[in-house]
Design a protein around this motif. Structure first.
Motif, PDB file in Angstrom:
ATOM      1  N   ILE A   1      84.244  19.778  81.249  1.00 13.50           N
ATOM      2  CA  ILE A   1      83.442  21.097  81.802  1.00 13.50           C
ATOM      3  C   ILE A   1      81.916  20.719  81.560  1.00 13.50           C
ATOM      4  O   ILE A   1      81.274  20.344  80.914  1.00 13.50           O
ATOM      5  N   PRO A   2      81.395  20.892  83.057  1.00 12.16           N
ATOM      6  CA  PRO A   2      80.026  20.523  83.199  1.00 12.16           C
ATOM      7  C   PRO A   2      78.933  21.424  82.430  1.00 12.16           C
ATOM      8  O   PRO A   2      79.459  22.595  81.952  1.00 12.16           O
ATOM      9  N   ALA A   3      77.965  20.811  81.865  1.00 14.28           N
ATOM     10  CA  ALA A   3      77.081  21.546  80.923  1.00 14.28           C
ATOM     11  C   ALA A   3      76.549  22.979  81.610  1.00 14.28           C
ATOM     12  O   ALA A   3      76.517  23.955  81.133  1.00 14.28           O
ATOM     13  N   THR A   4      76.476  22.752  83.028  1.00 13.90           N
ATOM     14  CA  THR A   4      75.991  24.027  83.493  1.00 13.90           C
ATOM     15  C   THR A   4      76.909  25.148  83.518  1.00 13.90           C
ATOM     16  O   THR A   4      76.541  26.246  83.530  1.00 13.90           O
ATOM     17  N   VAL A   5      78.242  24.707  83.597  1.00 16.14           N
ATOM     18  CA  VAL A   5      79.116  25.838  83.628  1.00 16.14           C
ATOM     19  C   VAL A   5      79.248  26.396  81.904  1.00 16.14           C
ATOM     20  O   VAL A   5      79.464  27.621  81.780  1.00 16.14           O
ATOM     21  N   LEU A   6      79.147  25.477  81.122  1.00 15.49           N
ATOM     22  CA  LEU A   6      79.042  25.832  79.681  1.00 15.49           C
ATOM     23  C   LEU A   6      78.059  26.697  79.146  1.00 15.49           C
ATOM     24  O   LEU A   6      78.255  27.667  78.499  1.00 15.49           O
TER      25      LEU A   6
END
Length: 97
Positions: free
Chosen positions: A84-89
């Motif tokens: 999961i990309p950090a931007t989504v997290l």
């Protein structure tokens, strides 16, 4: 769908399918995104108050949810081999590790 949530989550896990669920009650799944139930209950209480004070229910406007929540289960993501990309997290309301 709510009545069979354990089966649905189990089948998606068994077949290694990433899935986005409509409610946080599916916390064992990968991602849930949907209206915040607590916020909806609070808003409904406001309507009950207005009705008890004499307003006609037919005169009250229909309201759509205004607050949504994103919950991501990193344990499930790891099991499925998904990063999961950090931007989504960072946008998630809750991250389950």
């Amino acid at each position: 769908m709510v009545f069979h949530r354990d089966l649905i989550v189990a089948l998606t896990a068994r077949h290694r399918l990433p899935a986005v669920y409509p409610s946080r009650i599916f916390v064992n799944g990968l991602i849930s995104y949907g209206p915040d139930a607590i916020d909806q209950y609070r808003r409904a209480a406001g309507y009950v108050d207005r009705i008890l004070r004499g307003e006609k229910p037919a005169d009250l406007p229909v309201q759509a949810p205004t607050k949504y929540e994103l919950v991501i289960n990193l344990k499930t993501a790891k099991t499925l081999g998904i990063d999961i990309p950090a931007t989504v997290l960072a946008r998630a309301d809750e991250v389950i590790e």
